[in-house]
Design an enzyme around this catalytic site. Structure first.
Site, short mmCIF file in Angstrom:
data_model
loop_
_atom_site.label_atom_id
_atom_site.label_comp_id
_atom_site.label_asym_id
_atom_site.label_seq_id
_atom_site.Cartn_x
_atom_site.Cartn_y
_atom_site.Cartn_z
CB CYS A 70 -0.92 0.00 1.22
SG CYS A 70 -1.87 1.53 1.40
CB CYS A 73 1.19 1.51 4.70
SG CYS A 73 -0.40 0.67 4.84
CG HIS A 135 -3.81 -1.08 5.03
ND1 HIS A 135 -3.54 -0.42 3.85
CD2 HIS A 135 -4.56 -2.17 4.69
CE1 HIS A 135 -4.10 -1.08 2.84
NE2 HIS A 135 -4.72 -2.14 3.32
CG ASN A 175 -14.18 9.21 -3.65
OD1 ASN A 175 -15.16 9.92 -3.48
ND2 ASN A 175 -13.33 9.41 -4.64
CG HIS A 186 -4.02 3.65 4.25
ND1 HIS A 186 -3.01 2.94 4.87
CD2 HIS A 186 -4.18 4.77 4.99
CE1 HIS A 186 -2.59 3.61 5.93
NE2 HIS A 186 -3.30 4.72 6.02
CG HIS A 188 -6.98 7.71 0.75
ND1 HIS A 188 -7.47 6.42 0.58
CD2 HIS A 188 -7.04 8.29 -0.48
CE1 HIS A 188 -7.78 6.23 -0.70
NE2 HIS A 188 -7.54 7.34 -1.35
CD GLN A 190 -8.39 11.67 -4.43
OE1 GLN A 190 -7.81 12.22 -5.37
NE2 GLN A 190 -9.27 10.69 -4.62
#
Length: 360
Positions: A70, A73, A135, A175, A186, A188, A190
């Site tokens: 990933c 991570c 993660h 998303n 993971h 996250h 944007q």
């Protein structure tokens, strides 16, 4: 929060947001990376007046890597990632495959030189926000203190991107879930720094301007007051925020989380408002995940005022919505929605709110 700015091997910025007392962030990115080559452009649709971004270079972006590779991570021995540190609280870095970037070259012109369809370089900024180094975690699994750290990071990035030349609107979002199209699992989100004001925001500004001219009050203020007075669609109420299903909800799951005070964007929130948001939002997400007894795929979208104009008309809010209409059925945007932008919901807003309130 403690803020540390570093650079990745290809020159992109990475910013760490840590609690006081965290170790110094001095790890070097040892990867051999080519320079980011974004070739974005924007074209204005002559029939709608809306800008559309073209970013063909994103076809090569990372797609569903195994968990041990990933890129979000922390770096491990022999497994370098986008984050050189062995651990982090919140990390933000420039996207390696951006839809908009600062170094896009080109000049304003028109398609085929015909003067009908304006074309311009897709100048802007796209960043990735890693909410946690875990993660296998989720935003709903964060503590209120961790959420507050993310809010402070959003505020920092909104302020910095808003000040950049050419950035007209800043859009933080998350998303979540493969049904939404997520390719990295993971936790996250944007942040997009658009070179134009988005079509949705332009329309909302038109409505807000006309409503205030007629009534002398902001439309969101009246909507919020009506929802709080009715209570029929309220899901969670805090001291500074109220979360409710909008009275004309489009999605099978949709919640708007609105501050009680009119502010244009996240940086304008007070410490108390940021703390209360963490509590209210976590409760909303827990109820969403309990709705179908499975992690809910969703989009969480911050609606902020434009960076450089009409800020007095904006009223910040976060909207969470999902395409999942039952445990194993999706809401497809078919003919009416996609072809004519006329939405048809399979549930009433009151039913959606009842289900969310009944979920613990």
């Amino acid at each position: 929060m403690k803020r540390t700015v570093r650079h990745l091997a290809d020159g992109r910025e990475i910013i760490y947001f840590d609690a006081p007392g965290a170790p110094e962030r001095a790890a070097e990115d040892t990867r051999d990376l080519p320079q980011v080559a974004a070739a974005s452009e924007i074209r204005r649709d002559p029939l709608t007046g809306e800008w559309v971004a073209m970013a063909a270079h994103r076809q090569t972006r990372t797609y569903k890597p195994p968990a041990d590779l990933c890129p979000l991570c922390p770096t491990k021995p022999g497994k370098p990632s986008e984050i050189p540190e062995p651990d982090y609280d919140v990390a933000v870095f420039e996207n390696r495959f951006p839809s908009f970037a600062r170094n896009v070259i080109g000049e304003a012109s028109t398609v085929d030189g015909a003067g009908l369809v304006p074309v311009a370089p897709g100048v802007g900024r796209c960043e990735v926000v890693c909410f946690t180094s875990d993660h296998d975690g989720s935003f709903a699994g964060l503590t209120a203190k961790q959420v507050r750290a993310v809010v402070d990071a959003w505020a920092d990035r909104t302020a910095e991107l808003s000040a950049m030349d050419g950035v007209e609107q800043v859009f933080p979002f998350e998303n979540r879930g493969e049904e939404i199209g997520v390719t990295l699992h993971h936790p996250h989100g944007q942040i997009y720094g658009y070179p134009f004001v988005t079509p949705k925001t332009e329309r909302m500004l038109e409505v807000a301007r006309a409503y205030e001219a007629e009534h002398g009050r902001p439309v969101m203020g009246d909507v919020l007051a009506a929802e709080r007075a009715s209570g029929a669609r309220v899901v969670v109420a805090g001291e500074h925020w109220t979360a409710f299903v909008p009275p004309a909800a489009r999605w099978p799951v949709q919640v708007q989380i609105v501050p009680h005070r009119q502010v244009p964007d996240i940086p304008a929130l007070s410490d108390a408002e940021r703390d209360d948001f963490a509590d209210v939002y976590l409760e909303v997400l827990r109820r969403c995940d309990g709705l179908y007894d499975r992690p809910l795929p969703y989009i969480a979208a911050w609606n902020q005022a434009p960076a450089k104009r009409d800020r007095e008309l904006g009223w910040l809010y976060l909207e969470v919505f999902s395409v999942l209409r039952s445990k194993d059925k999706l809401k497809y945007l078919a003919g009416s929605e996609s072809g004519m932008a006329v939405w048809i919901n399979d549930a009433t807003p009151e039913q959606i709110a009842d289900r969310l309130r009944a979920t613990r």
